[in-house]
Scaffold this motif. Sequence first.
Motif, PDB file in Angstrom:
ATOM      1  N   ALA A  51      -8.194  -4.455 -14.868  1.00  0.00           N
ATOM      2  CA  ALA A  51      -8.607  -5.680 -14.171  1.00  0.00           C
ATOM      3  C   ALA A  51      -7.487  -6.230 -13.297  1.00  0.00           C
ATOM      4  O   ALA A  51      -7.747  -6.816 -12.236  1.00  0.00           O
TER       5      ALA A  51
ATOM      6  N   VAL B 220     -10.333   1.549 -14.254  1.00  0.00           N
ATOM      7  CA  VAL B 220      -9.504   0.672 -13.430  1.00  0.00           C
ATOM      8  C   VAL B 220      -9.143  -0.598 -14.205  1.00  0.00           C
ATOM      9  O   VAL B 220     -10.032  -1.311 -14.667  1.00  0.00           O
TER      10      VAL B 220
ATOM     11  N   VAL C 245      -4.471  -6.373  -5.440  1.00  0.00           N
ATOM     12  CA  VAL C 245      -4.922  -6.007  -4.094  1.00  0.00           C
ATOM     13  C   VAL C 245      -5.223  -7.266  -3.277  1.00  0.00           C
ATOM     14  O   VAL C 245      -4.876  -7.343  -2.086  1.00  0.00           O
ATOM     15  N   GLU C 246      -5.850  -8.255  -3.895  1.00  0.00           N
ATOM     16  CA  GLU C 246      -6.155  -9.494  -3.179  1.00  0.00           C
ATOM     17  C   GLU C 246      -4.870 -10.178  -2.719  1.00  0.00           C
ATOM     18  O   GLU C 246      -4.801 -10.714  -1.599  1.00  0.00           O
TER      19      GLU C 246
ATOM     20  N   GLU D  58     -10.586   3.073  -2.111  1.00  0.00           N
ATOM     21  CA  GLU D  58     -11.220   1.877  -1.536  1.00  0.00           C
ATOM     22  C   GLU D  58     -10.186   0.812  -1.190  1.00  0.00           C
ATOM     23  O   GLU D  58     -10.281   0.161  -0.144  1.00  0.00           O
ATOM     24  N   ALA D  59      -9.203   0.619  -2.071  1.00  0.00           N
ATOM     25  CA  ALA D  59      -8.167  -0.389  -1.804  1.00  0.00           C
ATOM     26  C   ALA D  59      -7.362  -0.020  -0.574  1.00  0.00           C
ATOM     27  O   ALA D  59      -7.026  -0.881   0.252  1.00  0.00           O
TER      28      ALA D  59
ATOM     29  N   ARG E 103      -9.137  -1.009   2.553  1.00  0.00           N
ATOM     30  CA  ARG E 103      -9.084  -2.454   2.788  1.00  0.00           C
ATOM     31  C   ARG E 103      -7.695  -2.888   3.245  1.00  0.00           C
ATOM     32  O   ARG E 103      -7.550  -3.699   4.163  1.00  0.00           O
TER      33      ARG E 103
ATOM     34  N   MET F 220      -1.542   0.084  -8.330  1.00  0.00           N
ATOM     35  CA  MET F 220      -2.301   0.647  -9.444  1.00  0.00           C
ATOM     36  C   MET F 220      -1.365   1.077 -10.566  1.00  0.00           C
ATOM     37  O   MET F 220      -1.638   0.820 -11.758  1.00  0.00           O
TER      38      MET F 220
ATOM     39  N   ALA G 149     -10.833   3.747  -6.896  1.00  0.00           N
ATOM     40  CA  ALA G 149     -10.350   2.397  -6.609  1.00  0.00           C
ATOM     41  C   ALA G 149      -9.174   2.429  -5.643  1.00  0.00           C
ATOM     42  O   ALA G 149      -9.060   1.575  -4.752  1.00  0.00           O
TER      43      ALA G 149
ATOM     44  N   PHE H 167      -5.558  -4.833 -11.335  1.00  0.00           N
ATOM     45  CA  PHE H 167      -5.450  -4.186 -10.024  1.00  0.00           C
ATOM     46  C   PHE H 167      -6.190  -4.982  -8.959  1.00  0.00           C
ATOM     47  O   PHE H 167      -5.718  -5.105  -7.824  1.00  0.00           O
ATOM     48  N   VAL H 168      -7.339  -5.526  -9.289  1.00  0.00           N
ATOM     49  CA  VAL H 168      -8.135  -6.272  -8.318  1.00  0.00           C
ATOM     50  C   VAL H 168      -7.355  -7.465  -7.786  1.00  0.00           C
ATOM     51  O   VAL H 168      -7.288  -7.712  -6.571  1.00  0.00           O
ATOM     52  N   ASN H 169      -6.727  -8.215  -8.683  1.00  0.00           N
ATOM     53  CA  ASN H 169      -5.943  -9.378  -8.268  1.00  0.00           C
ATOM     54  C   ASN H 169      -4.748  -8.959  -7.429  1.00  0.00           C
ATOM     55  O   ASN H 169      -4.398  -9.620  -6.435  1.00  0.00           O
TER      56      ASN H 169
END
Length: 277
Positions: free
Chosen positions: A51, A49, A57-58, A9-10, A13, A29, A6, A53-55
């Motif tokens: 959850a 991973v 990164v956004e 990939e982050a 991006r 992270m 993760a 972390f996704v927010n």
Amino acid sequence: MTVSQAIREAAARLAITSDTARLDAEVLMAHALGTSRSDLLLRRLNDAVPAAFVNAVERRLRHEPVAYITGGQEFFGLPFTVTPDVLIPRGDSEVVVERALAASPGARRVLDCGTGSGALLLAVLANLPQAQGVGIDRSHTALAVAQRNAEALDLAPRARFTPANWTQAGWEEPLGGPFDLILANPPYVEAHAELAASVRDYEPAGALFAGDDGLDAYRALVPQLPRLLCAGGIALVEIGARQAVAVGALAEAAGFHAQLHRDLGGRPRVLELCMGG
């Protein structure tokens, strides 16, 4: 997907919007996992991973500063809470603290003008156990952040934060001066300066901008500093990279001798002001 995958990939991006994409991904992270970056890299790369972390990164992809996402920033080796109500403390500003400690190691009364998160004042107080300080800001929400930091660092008994605006008559009367040491990191960005989106869109404009040439705060504050200083007192004023001559002239007109100090990048960063000479 593992934490390691993760992060990779982050980072790919985030490279579109950040010059420190890999570092950003690792810090975000670690924050999402509730651990330190070093512990993440040593022990947690094969974890699942979280959850959150996704927010995170956004948010970073929209240029939001990492410090606002995590809610914290280290400065002079100390952890500080930061929110969008205050500027994020920068490593370049550490030279203010370094010079303050070198120039006035015996200071007992310290004033911080435009305290924001309280980073400058609290870093100085942490290294001068005999000193007490006052931090002023025109933003009540910034003062609340500074108070939280003082309490977290066990410095609240020696630090007082109070609202004040140096453009208003009598602003200094409740402060209880004079002071042995004054710190100031006032707004100094030109009104139409081009800034990174992470600064322009997220950090408080009132702590950044100071008129068309970025000198309005210096014009108001610097001439008032002599009456706030004890005999032999020192003021450390942070400046923009192209403002040394202009602010130095304001200081000399107020009766100061001004000595320039540069940051680690070699840029003009601080004027050390003392009376006469």
